[in-house]
Design a protein around this motif. Structure first.
Motif, PDB file in Angstrom:
ATOM      1  N   ASP A   1      -4.734 -24.042  54.533  1.00  0.00           N
ATOM      2  CA  ASP A   1      -5.261 -23.664  53.371  1.00  0.00           C
ATOM      3  C   ASP A   1      -4.238 -22.628  52.879  1.00  0.00           C
ATOM      4  OD1 ASP A   1      -6.505 -23.953  51.125  1.00  0.00           O
ATOM      5  OD2 ASP A   1      -8.405 -22.964  51.841  1.00  0.00           O
ATOM      6  N   SER A   2      -4.257 -22.245  51.500  1.00  0.00           N
ATOM      7  CA  SER A   2      -3.607 -21.199  50.995  1.00  0.00           C
ATOM      8  C   SER A   2      -4.098 -20.950  49.459  1.00  0.00           C
ATOM      9  CB  SER A   2      -1.887 -21.279  50.815  1.00  0.00           C
ATOM     10  OG  SER A   2      -1.754 -22.318  49.887  1.00  0.00           O
ATOM     11  N   ARG A   3      -3.711 -19.859  48.969  1.00  0.00           N
ATOM     12  CA  ARG A   3      -4.136 -19.750  47.589  1.00  0.00           C
ATOM     13  C   ARG A   3      -2.890 -19.228  46.686  1.00  0.00           C
ATOM     14  NH1 ARG A   3      -8.029 -21.976  48.998  1.00  0.00           N
ATOM     15  NH2 ARG A   3     -10.035 -21.112  49.272  1.00  0.00           N
ATOM     16  N   PRO A   4      -2.976 -19.557  45.400  1.00  0.00           N
ATOM     17  CA  PRO A   4      -1.794 -19.372  44.502  1.00  0.00           C
ATOM     18  C   PRO A   4      -2.333 -17.807  44.229  1.00  0.00           C
ATOM     19  CG  PRO A   4      -3.531 -20.492  43.253  1.00  0.00           C
ATOM     20  CD  PRO A   4      -3.871 -20.638  44.633  1.00  0.00           C
ATOM     21  N   PHE A   5      -1.214 -16.771  43.612  1.00  0.00           N
ATOM     22  CA  PHE A   5      -1.807 -15.686  43.000  1.00  0.00           C
ATOM     23  C   PHE A   5      -2.668 -16.059  41.927  1.00  0.00           C
ATOM     24  CE2 PHE A   5       1.414 -12.255  44.192  1.00  0.00           C
ATOM     25  CZ  PHE A   5       0.960 -12.142  45.555  1.00  0.00           C
ATOM     26  N   PHE A   6      -3.415 -14.990  41.206  1.00  0.00           N
ATOM     27  CA  PHE A   6      -4.043 -15.295  40.122  1.00  0.00           C
ATOM     28  C   PHE A   6      -3.191 -15.505  38.928  1.00  0.00           C
ATOM     29  CE2 PHE A   6      -6.267 -11.965  42.499  1.00  0.00           C
ATOM     30  CZ  PHE A   6      -7.314 -12.564  42.976  1.00  0.00           C
ATOM     31  N   TYR A   7      -3.732 -16.381  37.911  1.00  0.00           N
ATOM     32  CA  TYR A   7      -2.885 -16.564  36.566  1.00  0.00           C
ATOM     33  C   TYR A   7      -3.296 -15.130  35.952  1.00  0.00           C
ATOM     34  CZ  TYR A   7      -2.978 -21.605  37.150  1.00  0.00           C
ATOM     35  OH  TYR A   7      -2.671 -22.828  37.545  1.00  0.00           O
ATOM     36  N   PRO A   8      -1.985 -14.519  35.633  1.00  0.00           N
ATOM     37  CA  PRO A   8      -2.262 -13.269  34.819  1.00  0.00           C
ATOM     38  C   PRO A   8      -3.279 -13.553  33.780  1.00  0.00           C
ATOM     39  CG  PRO A   8       0.086 -14.241  34.376  1.00  0.00           C
ATOM     40  CD  PRO A   8      -0.855 -15.077  35.351  1.00  0.00           C
ATOM     41  N   CYS A   9      -4.269 -12.532  33.627  1.00  0.00           N
ATOM     42  CA  CYS A   9      -5.427 -12.563  32.690  1.00  0.00           C
ATOM     43  C   CYS A   9      -4.688 -12.910  30.917  1.00  0.00           C
ATOM     44  CB  CYS A   9      -6.287 -11.448  32.615  1.00  0.00           C
ATOM     45  SG  CYS A   9      -7.094 -11.359  34.028  1.00  0.00           S
ATOM     46  N   HIS A  10      -3.699 -12.411  30.531  1.00  0.00           N
ATOM     47  CA  HIS A  10      -3.342 -12.411  29.291  1.00  0.00           C
ATOM     48  C   HIS A  10      -2.981 -13.838  28.928  1.00  0.00           C
ATOM     49  CE1 HIS A  10       0.807 -12.120  30.964  1.00  0.00           C
ATOM     50  NE2 HIS A  10       1.256 -12.633  29.837  1.00  0.00           N
ATOM     51  N   ILE A  11      -2.814 -15.053  29.695  1.00  0.00           N
ATOM     52  CA  ILE A  11      -2.379 -16.047  29.378  1.00  0.00           C
ATOM     53  C   ILE A  11      -3.723 -17.002  29.532  1.00  0.00           C
ATOM     54  CG2 ILE A  11      -0.134 -15.920  30.320  1.00  0.00           C
ATOM     55  CD1 ILE A  11      -0.582 -17.986  32.353  1.00  0.00           C
ATOM     56  N   LEU A  12      -4.818 -16.803  30.036  1.00  0.00           N
ATOM     57  CA  LEU A  12      -5.929 -17.383  30.077  1.00  0.00           C
ATOM     58  C   LEU A  12      -6.540 -17.476  28.498  1.00  0.00           C
ATOM     59  CD1 LEU A  12      -7.708 -15.858  33.278  1.00  0.00           C
ATOM     60  CD2 LEU A  12      -6.290 -18.103  33.108  1.00  0.00           C
ATOM     61  N   PRO A  13      -7.345 -18.436  28.407  1.00  0.00           N
ATOM     62  CA  PRO A  13      -7.572 -18.874  27.068  1.00  0.00           C
ATOM     63  C   PRO A  13      -8.613 -17.663  26.277  1.00  0.00           C
ATOM     64  CG  PRO A  13      -7.511 -20.985  28.074  1.00  0.00           C
ATOM     65  CD  PRO A  13      -7.103 -19.808  29.152  1.00  0.00           C
ATOM     66  N   PRO A  14      -9.531 -17.194  27.131  1.00  0.00           N
ATOM     67  CA  PRO A  14     -10.315 -16.291  26.260  1.00  0.00           C
ATOM     68  C   PRO A  14      -9.655 -14.932  25.859  1.00  0.00           C
ATOM     69  CG  PRO A  14     -11.241 -16.615  28.335  1.00  0.00           C
ATOM     70  CD  PRO A  14      -9.860 -17.250  28.399  1.00  0.00           C
ATOM     71  N   TYR A  15      -8.272 -14.785  26.531  1.00  0.00           N
ATOM     72  CA  TYR A  15      -7.385 -13.502  26.272  1.00  0.00           C
ATOM     73  C   TYR A  15      -6.111 -13.837  25.851  1.00  0.00           C
ATOM     74  CZ  TYR A  15     -11.287 -11.846  29.335  1.00  0.00           C
ATOM     75  OH  TYR A  15     -12.487 -11.262  29.979  1.00  0.00           O
ATOM     76  N   ALA A  16      -5.580 -15.132  25.772  1.00  0.00           N
ATOM     77  CA  ALA A  16      -4.158 -15.279  25.264  1.00  0.00           C
ATOM     78  C   ALA A  16      -4.067 -15.028  23.920  1.00  0.00           C
ATOM     79  CB  ALA A  16      -3.944 -16.741  25.375  1.00  0.00           C
ATOM     80  N   GLY A  17      -5.099 -14.775  22.964  1.00  0.00           N
ATOM     81  CA  GLY A  17      -4.816 -14.477  21.377  1.00  0.00           C
ATOM     82  C   GLY A  17      -4.117 -13.187  21.396  1.00  0.00           C
ATOM     83  N   ALA A  18      -4.205 -12.328  22.172  1.00  0.00           N
ATOM     84  CA  ALA A  18      -3.789 -11.037  21.725  1.00  0.00           C
ATOM     85  C   ALA A  18      -2.397 -10.955  21.832  1.00  0.00           C
ATOM     86  CB  ALA A  18      -4.514  -9.962  22.580  1.00  0.00           C
ATOM     87  N   GLY A  19      -1.905 -11.757  22.384  1.00  0.00           N
ATOM     88  CA  GLY A  19      -0.240 -11.946  22.521  1.00  0.00           C
ATOM     89  C   GLY A  19       0.536 -10.778  23.402  1.00  0.00           C
ATOM     90  N   ALA A  20      -0.315 -10.422  24.482  1.00  0.00           N
ATOM     91  CA  ALA A  20       0.088  -9.396  25.162  1.00  0.00           C
ATOM     92  C   ALA A  20       1.597  -9.942  25.919  1.00  0.00           C
ATOM     93  CB  ALA A  20      -1.044  -8.888  26.401  1.00  0.00           C
ATOM     94  N   VAL A  21       2.306  -8.688  26.311  1.00  0.00           N
ATOM     95  CA  VAL A  21       3.529  -9.007  27.000  1.00  0.00           C
ATOM     96  C   VAL A  21       3.528  -8.554  28.351  1.00  0.00           C
ATOM     97  CG1 VAL A  21       6.405  -8.671  26.709  1.00  0.00           C
ATOM     98  CG2 VAL A  21       4.624  -9.088  24.535  1.00  0.00           C
ATOM     99  N   CYS A  22       3.566  -9.399  29.210  1.00  0.00           N
ATOM    100  CA  CYS A  22       3.536  -8.846  30.627  1.00  0.00           C
ATOM    101  C   CYS A  22       4.342  -9.898  31.492  1.00  0.00           C
ATOM    102  CB  CYS A  22       2.168  -8.936  31.268  1.00  0.00           C
ATOM    103  SG  CYS A  22       0.928  -7.909  30.369  1.00  0.00           S
ATOM    104  N   PRO A  23       5.557  -9.864  31.394  1.00  0.00           N
ATOM    105  CA  PRO A  23       6.519 -11.026  31.988  1.00  0.00           C
ATOM    106  C   PRO A  23       6.537 -10.771  33.644  1.00  0.00           C
ATOM    107  CG  PRO A  23       7.777  -9.094  31.038  1.00  0.00           C
ATOM    108  CD  PRO A  23       6.477  -8.880  30.408  1.00  0.00           C
ATOM    109  N   GLU A  24       6.631  -9.584  34.223  1.00  0.00           N
ATOM    110  CA  GLU A  24       6.521  -9.591  35.606  1.00  0.00           C
ATOM    111  C   GLU A  24       5.187 -10.267  36.131  1.00  0.00           C
ATOM    112  OE1 GLU A  24       8.797  -8.633  37.327  1.00  0.00           O
ATOM    113  OE2 GLU A  24      10.213  -7.725  36.242  1.00  0.00           O
ATOM    114  N   ALA A  25       4.122  -9.748  35.503  1.00  0.00           N
ATOM    115  CA  ALA A  25       3.051 -10.417  35.808  1.00  0.00           C
ATOM    116  C   ALA A  25       3.011 -11.985  35.724  1.00  0.00           C
ATOM    117  CB  ALA A  25       1.745  -9.976  34.997  1.00  0.00           C
ATOM    118  N   GLU A  26       3.558 -12.504  34.771  1.00  0.00           N
ATOM    119  CA  GLU A  26       3.725 -13.862  34.789  1.00  0.00           C
ATOM    120  C   GLU A  26       4.543 -14.544  35.844  1.00  0.00           C
ATOM    121  OE1 GLU A  26       4.757 -15.494  30.669  1.00  0.00           O
ATOM    122  OE2 GLU A  26       3.642 -14.151  29.902  1.00  0.00           O
TER     123      GLU A  26
END
Ligand SMILES: *Cc1c(COP(=O)(O)O)cnc(C)c1O
Length: 382
Positions: A311-336
């Motif tokens: 078993d393994s786990r992926p890293f978290f999806y960066p919060c700024h691309i999740l639907p509740p938070y994507a609207g603000a258009g945050a720029v975080c390329p390293e996190a992605e």
């Protein structure tokens, strides 16, 4: 077939059963009982912070920490995008908005330079997350906070037992939140704790978690509070876990050293940079980042590991691309970049060296296989 290796499993090797039995025998199973105070005092002592308030889970601990600081509608709170969603959600629960900060590609933690760039006039606080057990760059974060009058919350859900500059994580900012979920370094099943050196803030938080009730006048509620109380059974588990934390941390360190021995220097893998002189990480979930341009590769590797009963786990999806938070258009390329390529491997007390070797062998085999499949596909013009 080889044994299945889970990504995480609690170790309940001490007084857990005895203490839980004491709760049942005494009938003190709800949110009053001696284990609650004992766990709070012992945990505060362990983290070298005066005031500890237990609560039902780590998400609630974050909510209480922010409420205690008076964060509310119209406020903004700086949060690393690469974190578990609870960090951002707690900001929203207060009616405030998270402002997402990019990651440092070598530590995977919040990048202090991007923090400085992202501060807005509405920002009132920053949440420093010690991701995967590695302390965030607190000196730099505290400096930015000082310049802009920001309060500092530490999210220590993954960093129980980690140190920074000779001090435990959780003792470095204004207030800290801990989680004792089943996969954390110590667990209550579900559980959380808020720590602060500020007695008045500790009292405010204790009142908020107890429905807002006045400490002297029963059923008198001067504020709207919450029922965020931990039970005596949770605290009994937590206390027993805390008694053994030294052993658990040592076992996790050893697991980390086995992984490094097997995987360090492999060109396809990026390990977290070694601790700096001020840092002492804990190995929460031992993790790697796949050095690849192809963001599909990580998920393919996970499927292959799963087929090998690992078993393994992926890293978290960066919060700024999740639907509740994507609207603000945050720029975080390293996190992605990291979020798409990071992978956490089995890390739990009791994991044996042969099992780590099997995990690493299968991981390297999966990397080779996917690399071959990728070049074959490219050759076929796909
Ligand atoms: C686990 C975790 C939380 C939330 O804790 P729960 O006890 O599951 O509510 C918050 N932040 C981070 C970084 C976590 O890993």
């Amino acid at each position: 077939m080889a044994d299945f290796i889970p990504v995480s499993a609690p170790a309940l090797l001490g007084n857990e059963r005895r203490y839980v039995d004491e709760c049942i025998d005494s009938t003190w199973i709800s949110s009053i009982g001696s284990f609650i105070g004992r766990f709070e005092r012992e945990f505060a002592g362990y983290c070298e912070v005066e005031h500890a308030v237990s609560c039902v889970n780590g998400t609630v601990a974050l909510h209480l920490a922010l409420l205690g600081l008076g964060i509310g509608p119209g406020d903004e709170v700086l949060v690393p995008s690469l974190t578990y969603v609870a960090t951002a959600n707690a900001v929203r629960y207060c009616g405030a908005e998270p402002v997402f900060v990019d990651s440092d590609p070598s530590t995977w933690n919040l990048d202090p330079a991007d923090l400085r760039r992202k501060v807005t006039p509405r920002c009132r606080a920053v949440i420093a997350v010690h991701l995967y057990g590695r302390p965030a760059a607190m000196d730099e974060i505290l400096a930015v906070a000082g310049e802009h009058g920001l309060r500092v919350v530490e999210d220590c859900a993954e960093s129980i037992g980690a140190f920074y500059g000779g001090r435990p994580t959780g003792s470095l900012g204004d207030v800290a939140a801990f989680s004792f979920f089943g996969n954390k370094v110590i667990t209550c099943g579900e559980g959380g704790m808020v720590l602060t050196r500020d007695a008045a803030l500790g009292r405010t938080i204790r009142q908020l978690k107890g429905q807002g009730q006045d400490f002297e006048r029963r059923y008198w509620f001067p504020v709207v509070g919450y029922n965020y109380r931990m039970t005596n059974i949770q605290a009994a588990l937590g206390l027993a876990q805390l008694e053994r934390i030294g052993d658990y941390l040592a076992a996790r360190d050893e697991i980390a050293s086995w992984y490094r021995e097997e995987l360090a220097g492999h060109p396809g893998l990026r390990l977290a940079a070694a601790d700096g002189p001020a840092e002492r990480s804990v190995c929460w979930l031992w993790s790697v980042v796949l050095e690849t341009a192809d963001p599909e590769l990580r998920d393919e590797v996970m499927v292959r590991l799963r087929a090998a009963e690992i078993d393994s786990r992926p890293f978290f999806y960066p919060c700024h691309i999740l639907p509740p938070y994507a609207g603000a258009g945050a720029v975080c390329p390293e996190a992605e970049w990291l979020g798409a390529r990071g992978l956490s491997l089995p890390t739990w007390v009791g994991l044996r060296r042969e099992q780590v070797q099997r995990v690493c062998g299968e991981l390297l085999r999966a990397l080779d296989a996917t690399a071959c499949a990728g070049s074959a596909a490219r050759a076929a013009g796909e």
